[in-house]
Design a protein around this motif. Structure first.
Motif, PDB file in Angstrom:
ATOM      1  N   GLY A   6      12.713 -86.901-101.232  1.00 29.52           N
ATOM      2  CA  GLY A   6      12.935 -87.182-102.638  1.00 29.52           C
ATOM      3  C   GLY A   6      14.403 -87.400-102.960  1.00 29.52           C
ATOM      4  N   PRO A   7      14.696 -87.763-104.209  1.00 26.11           N
ATOM      5  CA  PRO A   7      16.080 -88.025-104.617  1.00 26.11           C
ATOM      6  C   PRO A   7      16.973 -86.803-104.455  1.00 26.11           C
ATOM      7  N   ILE A   8      18.216 -87.056-104.067  1.00 24.15           N
ATOM      8  CA  ILE A   8      19.228 -86.010-103.928  1.00 24.15           C
ATOM      9  C   ILE A   8      20.350 -86.306-104.911  1.00 24.15           C
ATOM     10  N   ALA A   9      20.611 -85.366-105.805  1.00 29.91           N
ATOM     11  CA  ALA A   9      21.757 -85.471-106.712  1.00 29.91           C
ATOM     12  C   ALA A   9      22.943 -84.780-106.052  1.00 29.91           C
ATOM     13  N   LEU A  10      24.071 -85.462-106.025  1.00 28.33           N
ATOM     14  CA  LEU A  10      25.261 -84.963-105.324  1.00 28.33           C
ATOM     15  C   LEU A  10      26.424 -84.884-106.295  1.00 28.33           C
ATOM     16  N   THR A  11      26.827 -83.670-106.667  1.00 26.18           N
ATOM     17  CA  THR A  11      27.991 -83.514-107.529  1.00 26.18           C
ATOM     18  C   THR A  11      29.258 -83.478-106.668  1.00 26.18           C
ATOM     19  N   GLY A  12      30.389 -83.836-107.266  1.00 25.96           N
ATOM     20  CA  GLY A  12      31.625 -83.883-106.495  1.00 25.96           C
ATOM     21  C   GLY A  12      31.585 -84.931-105.405  1.00 25.96           C
ATOM     22  N   ALA A  13      30.888 -86.033-105.672  1.00 28.99           N
ATOM     23  CA  ALA A  13      30.598 -87.024-104.627  1.00 28.99           C
ATOM     24  C   ALA A  13      31.817 -87.801-104.165  1.00 28.99           C
TER      25      ALA A  13
END
Length: 270
Positions: A6-13
């Motif tokens: 599934g989708p992966i949200a990545l903060t500080g990308a």
């Protein structure tokens, strides 16, 4: 059991670790939602399966504080995952994070961990010591220690601080595996390099033997923390302290090994 797809949200990308994580996600079927400061976090998280949370810093930009950059970003994520489809959070933290610490950075990191834990979403906290990259891109912890034009490198403290530096590519691999492998653990773990060395040795490995160093005694460094614009008391205390793991090691849980600077800087840098 197959990998999470599934989708992966990545903060500080866009940071040093974030760029490495994005490269490791290439080739996987997951949609990657790379998030910066001004992106819509709730929208990105709403139907995501996993969040990898990297946002935070030891050197807040102008207008930020340690609380806003480290705790505030964690609280924003905690609010965003409420009512979402997120099934796992993987959060990068620091080895000495502690919600009761006197140091503002360590306290904010520790409180951020608690904020994410309070969501009830399965959480893996990965506490790392100083992270290093190749000489071409050593990362924010070590870029200030690169020698230029034969000038001495300025070192806060005596250079005897003990470190277990961990390679950014190993950190990225661990974070991605933790995000997509259903059997990856939850809880709080340390991810460190295999060797414990002092800071002076690290700088010799980074720059090559014979690098010149200018050591700033702790008492002077603490005074400069109130005068030099690039320093502050919180940062100076972290730089003067050891950076060593205290939690159970994550690498064996993921079936991987980590590399230290002796592995990466195999030949002296000239």
């Amino acid at each position: 059991m197959g990998l999470r797809s599934g989708p992966i949200a990545l903060t500080g990308a866009t940071g040093h670790v974030g760029r490495a994580v994005r490269a490791h996600l290439d080739g996987l079927p997951n949609e990657v939602r790379a998030l910066g400061r001004d992106d819509d976090l709730p929208a990105a998280v709403r139907d995501a399966e996993t969040v990898v949370h990297l946002a935070g810093t030891l050197a807040p930009a102008k207008g930020d504080t340690y609380a806003s950059a480290n705790l505030g970003t964690a609280r924003a994520l905690a609010a965003a995952v409420e009512g979402s489809s997120v099934r796992r959070i993987v959060a990068l933290s620091y080895v000495d994070a502690d919600p009761d610490a006197d140091n503002a950075y360590l306290r904010a990191k520790g409180m951020g961990e608690l904020a994410l834990a309070d969501t009830g979403v399965p959480l893996l906290v990965v506490r790392c010591p100083w992270i290093f990259g190749p000489v071409s891109d050593p990362g924010p912890s070590f870029a200030p220690f690169l020698a230029h034009g034969g000038r001495p490198v300025t070192v806060i403290g005596k250079g005897t601080q003990r470190l277990a530096p961990v390679y950014v590519e190993d950190v990225a691999e661990a974070l991605v595996r933790a995000a997509v492998e259903p059997e990856a653990p939850t809880g709080t773990y340390a991810l460190a390099g295999p060797d414990e060395i002092d800071l002076d040795t690290m700088l010799e490995l980074l720059n090559g033997a014979g690098v010149r160093e200018r050591h700033v005694p702790p008492s002077i460094a603490r005074l400069l923390a109130h005068l030099a614009p690039q320093l502050n008391p919180t940062l100076v205390e972290v730089l003067l302290a050891d950076s060593l793991p205290h939690d159970p090691p994550l690498a064996p849980e993921l079936g991987m090994t980590t590399r230290g600077p002796r592995d990466v800087y195999a030949a002296p840098v000239r």
